[in-house]
Design an enzyme around this catalytic site. Structure first.
Site, PDB file in Angstrom:
ATOM      1  CG  HIS A  87      -7.217   0.449 -10.628  1.00 10.58           C
ATOM      2  ND1 HIS A  87      -8.443  -0.014 -10.200  1.00 10.58           N
ATOM      3  CD2 HIS A  87      -6.509   0.721  -9.512  1.00 10.58           C
ATOM      4  CE1 HIS A  87      -8.470  -0.028  -8.876  1.00 10.58           C
ATOM      5  NE2 HIS A  87      -7.316   0.413  -8.429  1.00 10.58           N
ATOM      6  CG  ASP A 129      -6.781   6.600  -2.723  1.00  8.79           C
ATOM      7  OD1 ASP A 129      -7.705   6.505  -1.901  1.00  8.79           O
ATOM      8  OD2 ASP A 129      -6.651   5.816  -3.682  1.00  8.79           O
TER       9      ASP A 129
HETATM   10  O1  PAF Z   1      -4.271   2.842  -3.251  1.00  9.94           O
HETATM   11  C1  PAF Z   1      -4.188   1.606  -3.042  1.00  9.94           C
HETATM   12  O2  PAF Z   1      -4.814   0.787  -3.700  1.00  9.94           O
HETATM   13  C2  PAF Z   1      -3.306   1.124  -1.909  1.00  9.94           C
HETATM   14  O3  PAF Z   1      -3.356   1.966  -0.812  1.00  9.94           O
HETATM   15  C3  PAF Z   1      -1.853   0.854  -2.348  1.00  9.94           C
HETATM   16  C4  PAF Z   1      -1.153   2.153  -2.783  1.00  9.94           C
HETATM   17  C5  PAF Z   1      -1.825  -0.152  -3.479  1.00  9.94           C
HETATM   18  C6  PAF Z   1      -1.039   0.293  -1.177  1.00  9.94           C
HETATM   19  O4  PAF Z   1      -1.575  -0.923  -0.738  1.00  9.94           O
END
Ligand code: PAF
Length: 301
Positions: free
Chosen positions: A48, A161
């Site tokens: 993140h 993802d």
């Molecule tokens: O990737 C994530 O953490 C979630 O799927 C998101 C994009 C925040 C949507 O809830």
């Protein structure tokens, strides 16, 4: 940023209503800043932080959203168990220079009477979407809501993802949303495990077993680069997981291990310019996903 922002527990500010977040956005725009958003479900890790770093480019006013979105979890999935670590997340955002956290409640995101859902298209019918029906409709719905609330110039997502990133790009294009989608590379532990908030569920022995997923993808890449056929590539990936978990357990634990076209998610062919090697494997009760993108033009195969 304030002089003592580095330790100030009241920073970054936290908005929890639509009106509140829009007021921050209005002021930032008035000050001539672009707006960037990093949608997250919290439990922030170095992956993140790399998204935040990208979001902060060009001095954009950077908003991290922290919201565990119920509509993307099916009954029986880990909605209740999902790690919620708000204080640590806020400290990480502070250290990373985030300007604002948007942490709405369910009542803000899905108020009484709310009924509209965004339906992801055929890109959601395969890979994770096949094993988690409705998941990507929930993701698209919440991301569209966040886009509508914040109206950012830029939104940053992780390649971890990969299917989600493709579907969100597609949604943004299909709905003519004037938002630049930036996708950042996967961040890994030194031993190769892709960072994920769900890694926190792994016991020490499971943590070791979990390495079979990234190792399988690497074996797939070696096979792809050696010019082997798709079935062979996939078989080699399965072999790595089976060597770790045992043949029968590996079959049960593997949702998918595939070599697909990185744009269409259809089975890769010789004409696919980039191949996505992707997998989802359950280690104990933890479902892990990972992928490797192989750009054929760059690698000459
Ligand atoms: O990737 C994530 O953490 C979630 O799927 C998101 C994009 C925040 C949507 O809830």
């Amino acid at each position: 940023m304030a002089a003592n922002a580095g330790t100030d527990p009241t920073r970054p500010p936290v908005a929890d209503s639509v009106v509140n977040v829009r007021e921050y956005v209005r002021r930032a725009r008035q000050a001539g800043r672009k707006i960037s958003i990093v949608p997250t479900m919290g439990a922030l890790h170095a992956g993140h932080l790399s998204l935040i770093e990208a979001a902060r480019r060009d001095n954009a006013f950077t908003i991290v959203t922290i919201y565990v979105n119920p509509t993307q979890f099916a009954p029986g999935e880990d909605l209740d168990a999902y790690p919620r670590t708000f204080d640590a997340d806020r400290a990480a955002c502070r250290d990373a220079g985030v300007d604002l956290i948007f942490a709405p409640t369910d009542a803000v995101m899905y108020p009484a009477g709310d009924q509209t859902r965004v339906h992801a298209g055929p890109l959601a019918d395969t890979l994770c979407g096949r094993h988690r029906p409705g998941h990507f409709d929930g993701v698209c719905t919440v991301v569209a809501k966040l886009f509508g609330i914040v109206q950012p110039d830029v939104a940053v997502f992780g390649q971890k993802d990969a299917q989600q990133a493709l579907i969100i790009r597609r949604m943004t294009r299909d709905l003519f949303l004037p938002i630049e989608i930036v996708v950042c590379p996967i961040v890994r532990e030194p031993d190769g495990l892709a960072l994920s908030s769900r890694n926190a569920y792994l016991s020490p022995p499971e943590r070791k077993q979990a390495l079979c997923l990234s190792r399988a993808l690497n074996a797939g890449r070696t096979s792809l680069l050696a010019g082997e056929a798709r079935d062979t590539i996939v078989a080699r990936m399965h072999d790595v997981v089976a060597a770790e978990l045992g043949e029968n357990s590996a079959k049960e634990a593997t949702d998918y291990l595939v070599a697909v076209d990185a744009e269409t998610l259809e089975p890769a062919t010789d004409a696919s310019p980039a191949v996505l090697l992707a997998g989802a494997v359950r280690i104990g009760r933890t479902r892990l996903i990972d992928n490797l993108l192989v750009d054929r033009s760059a690698s000459g195969v």
